[in-house]
Enzyme design. Sequence first.
Site, short mmCIF file in Angstrom:
data_model
loop_
_atom_site.label_atom_id
_atom_site.label_comp_id
_atom_site.label_asym_id
_atom_site.label_seq_id
_atom_site.Cartn_x
_atom_site.Cartn_y
_atom_site.Cartn_z
N ASN A 1 -9.39 -19.24 50.24
CA ASN A 1 -10.07 -17.98 50.78
C ASN A 1 -10.29 -18.07 52.30
OD1 ASN A 1 -12.02 -16.17 51.23
ND2 ASN A 1 -13.37 -16.26 49.62
N ASP A 2 -11.12 -18.96 52.90
CA ASP A 2 -11.29 -18.95 54.18
C ASP A 2 -10.10 -19.12 55.02
OD1 ASP A 2 -14.11 -18.46 53.73
OD2 ASP A 2 -14.36 -20.63 53.50
N VAL A 3 -9.01 -19.96 54.49
CA VAL A 3 -8.06 -20.41 54.90
C VAL A 3 -6.97 -19.27 55.43
CG1 VAL A 3 -8.17 -22.96 54.64
CG2 VAL A 3 -6.51 -21.27 53.34
#
Lengths: 474, 102
Positions: free
Chosen positions: A400-402
């Site tokens: 997600n965040d990456v």
Amino acid sequence: MELIIQISYLLAAVLFILGLKQMSSPVTARRGIHWAGAGMVVATLVTFAAEEITGNEQAATNVMLIIIAIALGGGYAWYTGKRVAMTDMPQMIAMYNGMGGGAAAAIAAVELLKAQAAVQSGSYSSIPDYLGADVTVLAILGAIIGTIAFSGSIIAWAKLDGRLNTSKLLPQQQLINLILAVVLVVLAVNVYLSGSLNLIIAFFVLALVLGVFITVPVGGADMPVIISLFNALTGLAVGFEGYVLGNAAMIIAGTVVGSAGTLLTHLMAKAMNRSVANVFFSGFGTGPAAEASADIGGTQKEVQAQDVGIMMAYATQVIVIPGYGMAVAQAQHKIWELTQLLTEKGVKVKFAIHPVAGRMPGHMNVLLAEAGVPYDMIYDMEDINADFPNTTVTLVIGANDVVNPAAKKDPSSPLFGMPTLNAEASQNVIVIKRGRGTGFSGVENPLFVADNTRMLFGDGQKVANELIQAVKEL
Amino acid sequence: MIEGLAALYIFLLAGFTGFEIISRVPVILHTPLMSGSNFVHGIVLVGAMIALGIAETTSQQVIGFIAVLLAAGNAVGGYVVTERMLEMFKTTGKQDNKGAHK
């Protein structure tokens, strides 16, 4: 005998360094750990013959106790280490690391207690009078560092293992920690000067508490950095206690780990565009930041596995971006099966790994390796980011965040400035995700509502299975 | 015994060695390497054995016992976990590992 022991320690230190060196290449990595292991066995065995142990009046009892303790501690670690699932590796490393820190602190405690007893009997005026000033200072420093690494690592283990979910302990935690740290230093100075037993006990208790207080507020997303830092700290503590005991193997091995770990911690923090200090004091990913992030608008568009299967089977290039979600769903084997099917159909498949994907750097590589993915299909972020525009389908599974483009565009995002994978630049993005929520850090992801993105909801393993069926049916 | 300036040299050189080792490691091996270095500081076991060996009173023996217990856990656990992780890297069918990781 003394000479044989010293040469064995030297041999162990050389084996450790060569072992670590070999671990820096996938081809020789396995041999590396075997060498280091041989070093450990040699060092442990010769220590039984050390004069400090054999010369003691209580040698018989103590040797027996040593053997029992090694059997118990080693047996427990062997059992848990063999059983732990690959996904739970990070917290086990944290746990074993904490044990090392605790051991270093306990060594310091024995030394300080011996010195304290000598002072109390009246034959010495103070602890440094008995141990020497340099030894006392390093013993105390090692005790502080080891104890903090011990209690901190246990908290890190509990948080990663889902046993501790709170990030808030006290109001003004940072201020309290600062005050406690100052009190700890004052106590340490007084232990050095006075050598009272109560002070020594208070000193260790306070260091334990401080380790807990430092680690509890750290957000889940920052845990890899903390574990790596505690690893480096334990190494340092071991090096210091090695000086206290005049043991070359401990000094060398501890310091090597201390400096290697410090660099690794720095690399990890840099990959997340955060400084180590930031990790401790900003409380990122602990709640308020997530609540503050603006509503990004737009809707997530759903797609069926059937359609994705067709899309991938006729693609020229597919890039898979795995994240922690893949690890939780144990989907790596299915993903590899899917990859093999696609490769047979002439699709070029690559794996893109963000430096901090998963809970530790390299965590995803380990899981993919476990599934049998050859490491030359796996690409680091810098090597693959330019390749996304030539990619038909990017399959994001449990990450997600990456892949959050807000990290590049939106200065108000807590992730802003973190290098991310350019998934949004590919022609189609498929996101496999369990639900509509935000990721580990709690930050909204605009990629999920982008025009070229389709969401494939469901458990990673189940969805991967559906994709395999879809591709097979073609 | 290692004292004073000699120890300082060892600290310094070992520090540089650690720095050198890690600076050439591909991301793919970061977790196994962290685990491997975690194993290496398991050498604290040697110190813990000596700490228990020199213990004279019961309280010193208890703390020494805890030290050996924890240190053995560090060493054995670190080894088992690292070995398990690295075992997986043998399964690559290809010899050529150029290009992918630098």
